[in-house]
Every structure is written in C-alpha cells, then in structure tokens.
Motif scaffolding. Structure first.
Motif, mmCIF file in Angstrom:
data_model
loop_
_atom_site.group_PDB
_atom_site.id
_atom_site.type_symbol
_atom_site.label_atom_id
_atom_site.label_comp_id
_atom_site.label_asym_id
_atom_site.label_seq_id
_atom_site.Cartn_x
_atom_site.Cartn_y
_atom_site.Cartn_z
ATOM 1 N N LYS A 15 -9.717 38.524 36.003
ATOM 2 C CA LYS A 15 -8.913 38.435 37.222
ATOM 3 C C LYS A 15 -9.594 39.180 38.351
ATOM 4 N N GLY B 125 -7.213 35.281 42.056
ATOM 5 C CA GLY B 125 -7.946 34.337 41.212
ATOM 6 C C GLY B 125 -8.010 34.789 39.768
ATOM 7 N N GLU B 126 -8.028 33.813 38.854
ATOM 8 C CA GLU B 126 -8.077 34.111 37.429
ATOM 9 C C GLU B 126 -8.880 33.040 36.704
ATOM 10 N N ASP C 234 -10.110 27.481 32.226
ATOM 11 C CA ASP C 234 -9.187 27.219 33.338
ATOM 12 C C ASP C 234 -9.461 28.183 34.477
ATOM 13 N N ARG D 52 -7.814 29.407 38.115
ATOM 14 C CA ARG D 52 -6.580 29.383 38.905
ATOM 15 C C ARG D 52 -6.764 30.260 40.129
ATOM 16 N N ARG E 16 -7.673 27.120 44.440
ATOM 17 C CA ARG E 16 -7.892 25.794 43.886
ATOM 18 C C ARG E 16 -7.845 25.864 42.375
ATOM 19 N N GLN E 17 -7.470 24.772 41.741
ATOM 20 C CA GLN E 17 -7.332 24.707 40.291
ATOM 21 C C GLN E 17 -8.438 23.826 39.710
ATOM 22 N N SER F 216 -10.243 22.807 35.508
ATOM 23 C CA SER F 216 -10.229 23.071 34.074
ATOM 24 C C SER F 216 -11.318 22.257 33.388
#
Length: 423
Positions: free
Chosen positions: A269, A273-274, A311, A313, A316-317, A319
């Motif tokens: 993290k 964001g993560e 993933d 996160r 923006r996303q 995966s």
C-alpha cells in the motif's frame, strides 16, 4: 592427575560457578562506560561444566581437549553502553554438548563442536529499537580438520562442515519490519587450501516465516506477506551452491543449482493505492558466474515464475489472472568496467523468454489468452554505444475486448511477430 612416560592426563568436573559473583573480577577488563548486569537474587546467572579432560606430553602441551556439558544460564541480563544504548533480556541459555579439539604445540589441528542456544527475550534500545522473542538455535554442529598455519592472506588452511537450525517466534523493528514464526536451516562444507584457494558448498538451505510486514518510510509504502492455509507467508529453498577459487583475487566460479521462493499472499500500500498478489512462485534452475577481483566477468541464469492473481486498486483498477513465465534465460559475458559510459560496463548480452497470461483486465480493455516471447542479443562497448538484434519476437491475444466511443463493444484476436536485425 596422573603422569607416566612424560604424558599427562587431567580431568575436571562437575563444577558450577555463580557468574554474578565473578563479575567484579572481570570489571577491570571491560571497556570504559560498559555496565553489565546478570541474574537476580532468586535466579542467579550460572555456568556449569559436566566434564573437561586434557591429555598430552608435559613438554609439548595438551594434545587433546574434550569438553562435555558446558551450560551458561542467564535468567536476566543487561548491558549498557553510554547513556543511550542498552541490550537486555532474559531466559538466555547456551549449552555446549560436546567440544573436542586436537592440538599441536598449543595450535588447534582439529575441532568438533555441538551446541545449542536459546534466548526467550531480547531487547535493544538506542538509535533503533529491536525486540526479539523466542530465539532458538538448535542442533548446531561444526567440524574443522587439517588446520595448519599458512602465509597466505587468510593465514590458515583447513577443511570443515557444519549444520544449523534457527527459529524466531517474533522479531520487531518498530517502524521498519515485523516477522513472526521465522525458521531457517542449512548444511554445508568448506575448505581453505594452499594459496588461499577457498571452496564452499552449501548442500541445502531453507527459510520460512508465518507472517512478514515492512514499512518503507521514505517511499511511504507498507508491505505485508501473509500465510494461506497451511502455506507459510514465505517459503524458500536453495540447493547446490558451490563457490571455489583463490581469495580475494579469483578467478572464482560460482554455481547454484536450484532456488525456489513462494509467497502465497502479498499486499503493498502507498497512499490510496494498493497492489495485492496471490500465489507468487519463483524458481531459479541454474545460476553460474565467474568473479575476478570480486567483479563479475560472466553471468548466466535460467529461471521461471508464476502468479495466480494480481490486483491494482487506486485511481484506476487493473487485474491479471494466471501469469506464467515459463522460461527466462539470460547470459552476460565478456563483462568489463567502462567508466561512466552508458551502464558503466561493456558486455555481450543474450536473453530469451516465454510468457503467457490467461486474463488481463485493464481500464480500457479486457484481454484473454495473452502470449509473448522474445529472443535477442546485443553488446555494450566501452565507448558508450550499444547494438541490439531481435532474433525473434511474438505477441498474441486470443481475445481483445474494448469499448469504442460511438461504436460500442469491439472484440477481436491478434498476433504480431517478427525480427529486427539491428538497432
């Protein structure tokens, strides 16, 4: 004490000493400003010895020394240096089950040691605090043989082998890292021969941890590794590390047969964001290198890696599912220092890799059946220029689906391939 034909044998034990009472005798030999505290009124610090035997001629000194059952117990201890640094703890026990040595003119020719160490609680305060609970070093063994003086850089020749196992229930460095359930074990052989020729062979080494977390304060990033079911947060294994050659100038060949690392769950993290990853596995099947004056002249490796899920996160996303780096081969040869030009070295490079991804979900598209492979070679010279040749390149998508403004959903498949003789 018995003597005959100029031979003497002597034995001592059992014996017990109160280390707290002996501490004033050692005070004149301690560094100025160093304060030591041992034991307490109900549980004193002690040293016990089961047996010590010495044998040898009167004129030449001891030829054989054998020690059994040496134990040091420190229920509580503290060491203070100056006004800011202190080491303290409790439940410390060091036991030497066996120590056997062979001497010639008071110089050790061989040595065999079997020992164990335990510290229930250890605290270090000062510029950086450190806390350790449940530290254990079990079944540690060391054997040295054929020890002789040498005029070389290392001052001796010998051969030996050893095994060890280490466990830590909890390690915490506030603001830096926390580790729980750490375990490590290894076994190996080593030798120093005439001319400072050193050889080292680590047969096998393992490492694991139940959980790991770290703080990268400058970057404002936190990282956490967690277990998944019966799988620890970190599991690694190494087999067949071999190092040999004259020390320190070389040439020193290095070979490594196998390394694996598995991280079932990883989370990082930074701000909002993560990044999370599941099922990360890395396998190094081969690593070879050659060092001259501790500088690598050549390096070659072969590896593979896999990832179940990734993933991202934040603003923006994105995966990734089912990433498989089936093969990665890298070879770097004719490496030489080249000042500050380009990479600072001159070298020839070869690389090949094959990668597949089951599914990628990006902000603007969804891709499935992604495949990528490349094979290239190149060179960096001492003048700062580089040449690169792509012998083969391929990129494929089983399906690409995206939304086009005014058109709607568009889906297609694609494959690109080619080569580039010179860049």
């Amino acid at each position: 004490l018995k003597g005959h034909a100029a031979e003497v044998t002597a034995g001592v034990g059992p014996a017990t000493l109160d280390l707290q009472e002996l501490l004033p005798l050692a005070a004149p030999f301690l560094p100025r400003g160093l304060a030591v505290r041992l034991g307490g009124p109900k549980r004193p610090a002690s040293l016990t010895l089961q047996r010590l035997d010495v044998a040898g001629p009167v004129s030449g000194g001891a030829r054989r020394v054998a020690l059994q059952g040496l134990a040091i117990s420190l229920p509580r201890f503290g060491v203070t240096s100056g006004a800011r640094t202190e080491v303290s703890g409790g439940d410390l026990a060091l036991s030497v089950e066996r120590l056997v040595g062979g001497l010639a003119g008071f110089f050790p020719e061989r040595l065999a040691l079997q020992a164990a160490f335990r510290c229930g609680r250890l605290r270090i305060t000062g510029a950086q605090a450190i806390a350790v609970d449940g530290l254990e070093a079990l079944a540690s063994k060391l054997e040295l043989a054929d020890i002789a003086r040498s005029r070389g850089f290392l001052g001796a020749t010998l051969r030996g082998n050893g095994t060890h196992a280490l466990a830590v229930r909890r390690l915490e460095i506030p603001g830096v890292a926390r580790v729980r359930g750490y375990r490590h074990a290894g076994e190996g052989e080593f030798a120093i021969r005439a001319g400072d020729v050193v050889s080292l062979r680590l047969k096998r080494g393992t490492v694991s941890a139940a959980s790991v977390s770290a703080e990268v304060s400058r970057a404002g990033t936190s990282i956490r590794l967690d277990a998944a079911g019966a799988r620890p947060a970190v599991a690694g294994e190494m087999r067949g590390l071999r190092v040999s050659g004259p020390f320190p100038d070389g040439p020193t060949p290095i070979e490594l047969d196998h390394v694996t690392l598995a991280l079932p769950r990883l989370a990082a993290k930074r701000g909002a964001g993560e990044v999370t990853a599941e099922g990360l596995k890395v396998a190094l099947d081969l690593l070879t290198a050659s060092l001259v004056r501790q500088f690598p002249e050549r390096i070659a490796l072969r590896a593979a890696a896999g990832l179940d899920r990734l993933d991202l996160r934040g603003d923006r996303q994105a995966s990734i599912r089912g990433l498989d780096l089936a093969s990665l081969e890298v070879g770097v040869s004719e490496i030489a220092r080249a000042g500050a030009e380009l990479l600072g070295v001159a070298a020839k490079v070869r690389l090949s890799q094959a990668l597949t991804v089951k599914e990628m979900a990006l902000p603007a598209a969804r891709l499935t059946g992604v495949s990528h492979s490349v094979k290239l070679g190149g060179a960096f010279d001492a003048k700062g220029s580089a040449q690169l040749a792509v012998e083969a390149f391929a990129l494929g998508f089983g399906s690409v689906k995206t939304e086009v403004p005014g058109v709607g959903s568009v889906q297609t498949a694609a494959r690109i391939g080619g080569r580039l003789d010179r860049v």
